[in-house]
Design an enzyme around this catalytic site. Structure first.
Site, PDB file in Angstrom:
ATOM      1  N   LEU C 227       0.833  -1.207   0.000  1.00  0.00           N
ATOM      2  CA  LEU C 227       0.000   0.000   0.000  1.00  0.00           C
ATOM      3  C   LEU C 227       0.874   1.266   0.000  1.00  0.00           C
ATOM      4  O   LEU C 227       1.668   1.469   0.915  1.00  0.00           O
ATOM      5  CB  LEU C 227      -0.920   0.001   1.232  1.00  0.00           C
ATOM      6  CG  LEU C 227      -1.781   1.258   1.395  1.00  0.00           C
ATOM      7  CD1 LEU C 227      -2.719   1.450   0.219  1.00  0.00           C
ATOM      8  CD2 LEU C 227      -2.553   1.220   2.695  1.00  0.00           C
ATOM      9  N   ASP C 228       0.691   2.090  -1.030  1.00  0.00           N
ATOM     10  CA  ASP C 228       1.441   3.345  -1.175  1.00  0.00           C
ATOM     11  C   ASP C 228       2.952   3.113  -1.123  1.00  0.00           C
ATOM     12  O   ASP C 228       3.714   4.009  -0.756  1.00  0.00           O
ATOM     13  CB  ASP C 228       1.025   4.363  -0.101  1.00  0.00           C
ATOM     14  CG  ASP C 228      -0.451   4.767  -0.260  1.00  0.00           C
ATOM     15  OD1 ASP C 228      -0.933   4.797  -1.406  1.00  0.00           O
ATOM     16  OD2 ASP C 228      -1.098   5.048   0.757  1.00  0.00           O
TER      17      ASP C 228
END
Lengths: 284, 284, 284, 284
Positions: C227-228
């Site tokens: 994530l990110d």
């Protein structure tokens, strides 16, 4: 933020007691100050201030504030403005063919970032008509040449008056406005596609490219009777390199132009700009 | 990074095969390319390239590379330079009273950021002598007035020659150099305290303050016979507001001046700058 | 710029002769190189290059270039891509409620800044349907909740396949994509509203406001199963102060988000990005 | 600017009349306000203000101002500070091996940009002794290891007390201070070499390099008992690309580190920073 507010902008010769005098006017009538800022221009001996307070609870009716503040302003020789957030500004946008600044203005009005109504779009070309009218905004095409400039400016001014316009925004409008127009028009914000005073006039990106600069810029300023010489409100720059062709200068430039123009327009609409001696104080 | 390298900078009319031609020269003699960059100036039909390769393992002796590359360059009508990282540059810094750029240059040389030796500091004032001499650098004060400029420039040029200087850096030297000096001097980098072409000449911060700009800038450029008109190497800006007095413009300006000047000087010393048609390509 | 071009992107272990090898392939078949750039990642011993040349005059037919380059690539153990500017990319934009990035993408495609066709807009909300369909772009609303995520991702992937999408752009799409989706989807660029790795995950502006930062940021990156955490393509920041409320963080943020996202998307579409070891080389 | 001034910084619950109350205190005693700024933190319902006025002509003797303002502050539940520009601050700089921030602090003090006296430099290494002592500044080397940290912090605190230090500046001091030290020490400003909260702790540039960021940053903050978690005073970033090796990250970083640190130190010394709820208001 839901309530409405009054905004005083004041310029006067500096002397002791001014902060207390002006804030005392507000607080002695039960006004709750939301924003207060001041600046001392030592070179010119001037005091400049902006006071914003909530209308709710203020003991002077909105319609009487001007009259009641008048003697205070007079006592210190002030030049001043009183504005209210519940009196929506009506804006006329002037544009030529390129639409990026106009689109951004419209989008930011829709989005609640610019407290105004776009009453009118004036253009010397037809390119922008379709999307402007789709937004239910009045669009008037007024072609301008060297010979008809004077007549067309009268048409423009009549429209501005008819639509009760408080602010003109030149969103890449590529015609020069005559000093006569400027004298009669409401305040007018222009975006110039260079870091003024470099590259005033036409073809600013071509000038910049020729000079081999490593930065391009954009400048939002009030229009005066000096071409690209009015008080600057906001400026920004972007880096360029030898890899950037003229088209890249323009592409990168569009991005800073729209941001600088809407930033300056927003500051104006929120009554955050004070103009004096061909310069601005922007309280933001 | 420990080994030494050769750097070719080439400008020639564009035509197919140039990348292969030049990189082929290197690789056919067992050269390992460390850095290669090129640029096509479409407007002028010019190809510009920089090739850097390790001297270690290269089959042509360093002293013969120039001769061996000559016919290749000639075959494509190239203007070119060949430099070596093991030939240390000798720099003369010219300065007036303010010392921030000079201090930063000296500190960055000590710190290994600027591959050169400061052979000499020339000033028209005595202010910087103490700290320069403390750094064991030769300091010569040559006062300059309108009447003695010509004579003093001869003294300066003699010093530059005596010290075998390859580069002059004007680190806030507040005297104008004559076209005669420029014609005879080695390449000269100047830092100007504005975003040129705005505010050329003297008192750039005062000019900027008067104009009410919202950005100040600094520009490093090669000195030409046009005042503040030579090829720009690097520029940067900093934001200012109405709160900034002239002294604040200068204070903020010092910070970008020193960074822009040392950035440009570094690019020059690493042979990353190509100059043509009053503009630069900076491969960094 | 009117003619079409081929673009090679190559990553391989570094060794002498690579620049000459690859540029020699182009020039020996009469290719005129328009852009060549290379990078040496010393830490990983990798050579990375991008070569762009005009198809016009190139002696290998477009359809055969891949086959003819194959043995060269194989000889140096290269991972490589070959693309052509005459093969238009088809893009799917995923969006939730806020429209600023989507509007900017559409406008820049119209304006010729982004060489692609927006084949599809997918959203988990209905807000953007009206203006997307007005632009004659297919809009599909696919509501997503924790329970139906897996099923809905299959619907999304089917659409992407049906529309022959080459690139997904997440233009403030506020749903997390599963690793399964990422594994099956074409390359996906996301805009995150912070300077990653600070403030990953939801509510990035609120996190930034809470921390009392003086800069906000935006980051465009390829989506990975972290994530990110995927490879960063572009980042930018804007200054904030104590005067900026959360709403101001968001307002200022929208401006840099759209610029950073379209900048990264443009770099991808022009085949300027090389990805390796969770990082990017952007040749621009 | 030649005369001296008093500065009040006040934080209190918001209510109507505060601007008038505080400015009235100054003007009713013939004080001429040089600078007034205020901020309303709506989220926490707090009013924050800074008032600076000329001591010359003020009818309360300097020594009595504190006592006379006390009841006013008490009446509104204020936390407040009163400072005077004629009470010079004494600063201790802590440094490890890298000297760029320390040099810049010393140079800016000499140059009149930082109104303070550097009373002491403390280091856990000997590298900076020579040039510090050449500047006639006391230098004390206190080596610190995990085992002797506690004892050495006592030595440091004794020195700080002996030299009547009002402010500690950590100018790239690579040791963590214990919560006990922080609790007993005067206000302490640190420069961290990243855009916090990204890359807290050691080796921030290596962390940034590993993550493949396109921006590096620097953050000046007050030291609290949370590592790199105290109130942020100033931040800035610089662009990096794939061409930048770790050494380039550090080189570019030094430039923004010194600027951000001296900017924050200057704001502190001019009493422009208000700290509350782990955040700052910087009135500049």
């Amino acid at each position: 933020m839901n309530g409405h507010s009054a905004v005083l902008r004041i310029v006067c010769p500096d002397k002791p007691g001014l902060v207390a005098l002006f804030s005392g006017f507000v607080s002695s009538h039960q006004g709750n100050i939301l924003h207060a800022d001041q600046h001392l221009d030592r070179r010119h001996g001037l005091f400049l201030t902006r006071l914003e307070w909530a209308l709710e609870g203020f003991s002077i009716p909105q319609a009487d504030i001007h009259t009641q503040f008048q003697p205070i302003a007079q006592s210190v020789g002030a030049v001043w403005n009183l504005d209210f957030s519940n009196q929506e500004k009506r804006v006329a946008v002037f544009v030529s063919k390129t639409d990026h600044c106009l689109r951004d203005l419209i989008w930011k009005v829709h989005n609640g970032e610019l407290p105004c109504q776009i009453a009118l779009v004036v253009s010397n070309h037809e390119q922008c008509r379709a999307f402007v009218e789709r937004e239910k905004i009045r669009f008037v095409c007024i072609p301008v040449h060297a010979e008809n400039r004077r007549t067309q400016e009268h048409v423009q001014l009549a429209l501005v008056q008819e639509e009760r316009v408080n602010l003109i925004v030149l969103a890449r409008y590529m015609q020069i406005l005559s000093p006569e127009f400027v004298a009669l028009a409401p305040p007018t914000v222009n975006i110039h596609h260079s870091f003024l005073p470099a590259f005033a006039g036409a073809q600013a990106y071509e000038q910049a490219y020729q000079r081999g600069v490593k930065l391009i810029g954009a400048t939002a300023h009030y229009v005066s009777d000096q071409l690209d010489g009015g008080p600057i409100i906001a400026q920004n720059t972007a880096t360029v390199s030898h890899r950037d062709e003229l088209e890249d200068f323009k592409r990168k430039g569009r991005s800073i132009e729209r941001d600088v123009l809407t930033h300056a327009t927003r500051a104006h609409l929120l009554h955050r700009v004070l103009v004096y001696k061909n310069r601005t104080v922007v309280f933001d």
